[in-house]
Scaffold this motif. Structure first.
Motif, mmCIF file in Angstrom:
data_model
loop_
_atom_site.group_PDB
_atom_site.id
_atom_site.type_symbol
_atom_site.label_atom_id
_atom_site.label_comp_id
_atom_site.label_asym_id
_atom_site.label_seq_id
_atom_site.Cartn_x
_atom_site.Cartn_y
_atom_site.Cartn_z
ATOM 1 N N TYR A 74 0.810 -1.217 0.000
ATOM 2 C CA TYR A 74 0.000 0.000 0.000
ATOM 3 C C TYR A 74 0.842 1.264 0.000
ATOM 4 O O TYR A 74 0.478 2.273 -0.603
ATOM 5 C CB TYR A 74 -0.938 0.013 1.209
ATOM 6 C CG TYR A 74 -1.856 -1.172 1.327
ATOM 7 C CD1 TYR A 74 -2.503 -1.695 0.208
ATOM 8 C CD2 TYR A 74 -2.087 -1.768 2.558
ATOM 9 C CE1 TYR A 74 -3.362 -2.779 0.317
ATOM 10 C CE2 TYR A 74 -2.940 -2.862 2.680
ATOM 11 C CZ TYR A 74 -3.573 -3.361 1.557
ATOM 12 O OH TYR A 74 -4.409 -4.434 1.676
ATOM 13 N N GLN A 75 1.992 1.214 0.707
ATOM 14 C CA GLN A 75 2.811 2.405 0.818
ATOM 15 C C GLN A 75 3.406 2.808 -0.527
ATOM 16 O O GLN A 75 3.829 3.960 -0.705
ATOM 17 C CB GLN A 75 3.943 2.185 1.839
ATOM 18 C CG GLN A 75 5.073 1.277 1.374
ATOM 19 C CD GLN A 75 4.719 -0.205 1.337
ATOM 20 O OE1 GLN A 75 3.670 -0.600 1.828
ATOM 21 N NE2 GLN A 75 5.591 -1.013 0.760
ATOM 22 N N ARG A 77 -13.039 -2.490 -4.083
ATOM 23 C CA ARG A 77 -11.712 -2.264 -3.520
ATOM 24 C C ARG A 77 -11.559 -3.054 -2.221
ATOM 25 O O ARG A 77 -12.426 -3.009 -1.345
ATOM 26 C CB ARG A 77 -11.499 -0.771 -3.256
ATOM 27 C CG ARG A 77 -11.567 0.085 -4.515
ATOM 28 C CD ARG A 77 -11.844 1.526 -4.158
ATOM 29 N NE ARG A 77 -13.142 1.646 -3.475
ATOM 30 C CZ ARG A 77 -13.492 2.695 -2.734
ATOM 31 N NH1 ARG A 77 -12.656 3.699 -2.554
ATOM 32 N NH2 ARG A 77 -14.685 2.736 -2.165
ATOM 33 N N GLY A 115 -9.923 -4.169 1.474
ATOM 34 C CA GLY A 115 -9.264 -3.605 2.639
ATOM 35 C C GLY A 115 -10.205 -3.129 3.711
ATOM 36 O O GLY A 115 -9.769 -2.750 4.803
ATOM 37 N N ASP A 159 -11.617 -0.895 5.908
ATOM 38 C CA ASP A 159 -11.350 0.493 6.301
ATOM 39 C C ASP A 159 -9.876 0.849 6.211
ATOM 40 O O ASP A 159 -9.394 1.757 6.901
ATOM 41 C CB ASP A 159 -11.863 0.748 7.727
ATOM 42 C CG ASP A 159 -13.375 0.624 7.811
ATOM 43 O OD1 ASP A 159 -14.053 1.029 6.853
ATOM 44 O OD2 ASP A 159 -13.867 0.111 8.832
ATOM 45 N N GLN A 160 -9.128 0.144 5.376
ATOM 46 C CA GLN A 160 -7.712 0.443 5.238
ATOM 47 C C GLN A 160 -7.246 0.015 3.855
ATOM 48 O O GLN A 160 -8.008 -0.521 3.056
ATOM 49 C CB GLN A 160 -6.903 -0.271 6.321
ATOM 50 C CG GLN A 160 -7.068 -1.789 6.307
ATOM 51 C CD GLN A 160 -6.335 -2.457 7.457
ATOM 52 O OE1 GLN A 160 -5.432 -1.883 8.039
ATOM 53 N NE2 GLN A 160 -6.740 -3.679 7.788
ATOM 54 N N GLY A 161 -5.970 0.277 3.554
ATOM 55 C CA GLY A 161 -5.375 -0.174 2.302
ATOM 56 C C GLY A 161 -6.066 0.377 1.072
ATOM 57 O O GLY A 161 -6.436 1.556 1.007
ATOM 58 N N GLU A 162 -6.239 -0.489 0.094
ATOM 59 C CA GLU A 162 -6.818 -0.094 -1.187
ATOM 60 C C GLU A 162 -8.176 0.581 -1.024
ATOM 61 O O GLU A 162 -8.509 1.526 -1.751
ATOM 62 C CB GLU A 162 -6.953 -1.334 -2.086
ATOM 63 C CG GLU A 162 -7.520 -1.042 -3.454
ATOM 64 C CD GLU A 162 -7.827 -2.306 -4.247
ATOM 65 O OE1 GLU A 162 -7.760 -2.252 -5.483
ATOM 66 O OE2 GLU A 162 -8.144 -3.348 -3.617
ATOM 67 N N VAL A 221 -9.311 2.632 1.062
ATOM 68 C CA VAL A 221 -9.291 4.052 1.409
ATOM 69 C C VAL A 221 -8.304 4.849 0.559
ATOM 70 O O VAL A 221 -8.418 6.075 0.466
ATOM 71 C CB VAL A 221 -8.975 4.256 2.907
ATOM 72 C CG1 VAL A 221 -10.064 3.653 3.762
ATOM 73 C CG2 VAL A 221 -7.618 3.669 3.270
ATOM 74 N N LEU A 222 -7.355 4.172 -0.058
ATOM 75 C CA LEU A 222 -6.332 4.873 -0.839
ATOM 76 C C LEU A 222 -6.727 5.075 -2.293
ATOM 77 O O LEU A 222 -6.178 5.961 -2.961
ATOM 78 C CB LEU A 222 -5.010 4.092 -0.785
ATOM 79 C CG LEU A 222 -4.354 3.974 0.585
ATOM 80 C CD1 LEU A 222 -3.144 3.054 0.510
ATOM 81 C CD2 LEU A 222 -3.952 5.345 1.110
#
Length: 264
Positions: A49-50, A114, A116, A118-121, A123-124
C-alpha cells in the motif's frame, strides 16, 4: 485459442522498472498465443500500500508504453494486468489495461470492488463505476480484478453485456487460496463461461501470494492450474464451447429478475 497467463513473481527487492522490462520480455516470448494475461498491480504488489502513491502513473505512463510495445512486438491481445493509475484530478485507481495486437489500447477497467474494508486499497483508491468488455475476433472478454471475484452480480452483468470469457487479474493471498479456486470455478459454472484468472507469486509487503493461476471451462472443469511460484500457464481452449454449453443446459434462460426481499 491459446492463452498464456504470466504469473509473475513480485518481490520488494526488484526495482519497479526492472520488473516492468522483465514482464515486457515475458510477453514478447508469448508470440504465437492469441491472448496473454498479467496479474493485478504487478508493478508494485497488491499489498504494498505504501507504494501506491509513489509508484502511481498516468494511464498512458511507462507501463502503458512498455505493454503496448510488447503486445505489438508479440502480435497478441494483451491483458496487461493492473497498475496504480493517477487520474488527472489526483485520484488513484486500480486500473487494468488491455491492448490489441497492433499495440493500441483496447480498454481500461477501473476496479469496482476495492479490498481492505477500512484500510489499504479501500481508502487509498477510488472505485470504478463501469463494467468493461472487450471484443476479440474469437470471443468477448469481461474484465474483473481480484476482490471483484467475490461479487457474482458483477460477473452476471458482464455476461449480460455479452462476455463469454471472464478474465481476472489478481494479487490473491496464500491464506485464502481455497477461496480463490472455489470462486473461480463458481463464476465459471454460474455464468457458463470460461474463467481465466491470473495471480502473482512472491510476497507483497510481507503477504505471501497464492499463485495458482487457473483456467476453468464453462462446466467448471479446471483446464490448467499453476503452482505458487513464477510460472507461465499456457492453455488451448475453444470459445465456441460457451455457446454450446448454454444451449445444452440453458440455465441462464431461467433467471428470475427483480426479486425483492420481503418487508419486515
Amino acid at each position: 485459442m491459446r492463452a498464456s497467463l504470466i504469473q509473475i513473481r513480485v518481490d520488494e527487492d526488484e526495482p519497479v522498472d526492472s520488473r516492468r522490462q522483465r514482464a515486457a520480455s515475458l510477453v514478447r516470448d508469448q508470440a504465437g498465443a492469441d491472448l496473454v494475461v498479467l496479474p493485478e498491480l504487478w508493478t508494485t504488489g497488491a499489498f504494498a500500500y505504501q507504494a501506491f502513491d509513489t509508484e502511481a502513473e498516468p494511464l498512458e505512463g511507462p507501463t502503458h508504453e512498455a505493454m503496448a510495445k510488447a503486445a505489438s512486438d508479440a502480435g497478441v491481445w494483451l491483458h496487461a494486468g493492473s497498475i496504480p493509475e493517477r487520474a488527472a484530478d489526483g485520484t488513484l485507481y486500480n486500473t487494468s489495461l488491455v491492448f490489441a495486437p497492433d499495440g493500441g489500447r483496447a480498454a481500461a477497467y477501473r476496479k469496482i470492488h476495492r479490498f481492505g474494508f477500512d484500510q489499504g486499497e479501500a481508502v487509498l483508491m477510488g472505485a470504478g463505476t463501469e463494467l468493461v468488455t472487450v471484443r476479440l475476433p474469437e470471443t468477448t472478454l469481461g474484465l474483473a480484478t481480484c476482490y471483484d471475484l467475490r461479487f457474482p452480480e458483477l460477473f452476471r452483468g458482464l455476461v449480460d453485456a455479452g462476455a463469454d470469457t471472464l478474465v481476472l487479474a489478481a494479487g490473491w493471498p496464500e491464506r485464502r487460496r481455497s477461496h480463490w479456486t472455489l470462486l473461480a470455478r463458481a463464476r465459471a459454472v454460474e455464468n457458463q463461461a470460461y474463467v481465466l484468472a491470473c495471480g502473482t507469486g512472491g510476497t507483497h509487503a510481507g503477504v505471501p501470494q497464492a499463485g495458482h493461476s487457473i483456467v476453468v471451462d464453462p462446466w467448471g472443469e479446471v483446464l490448467a492450474e499453476a503452482g505458487d511460484g513464477e510460472e507461465i500457464l499456457t492453455v488451448e481452449f475453444d470459445p465456441a464451447k460457451t455457446a454450446v454449453t448454454r444451449e445444452q443446459f440453458p440455465a441462464l434462460k431461467d433467471r428470475v429478475l427483480g426479486l425483492r426481499a420481503p418487508l419486515r
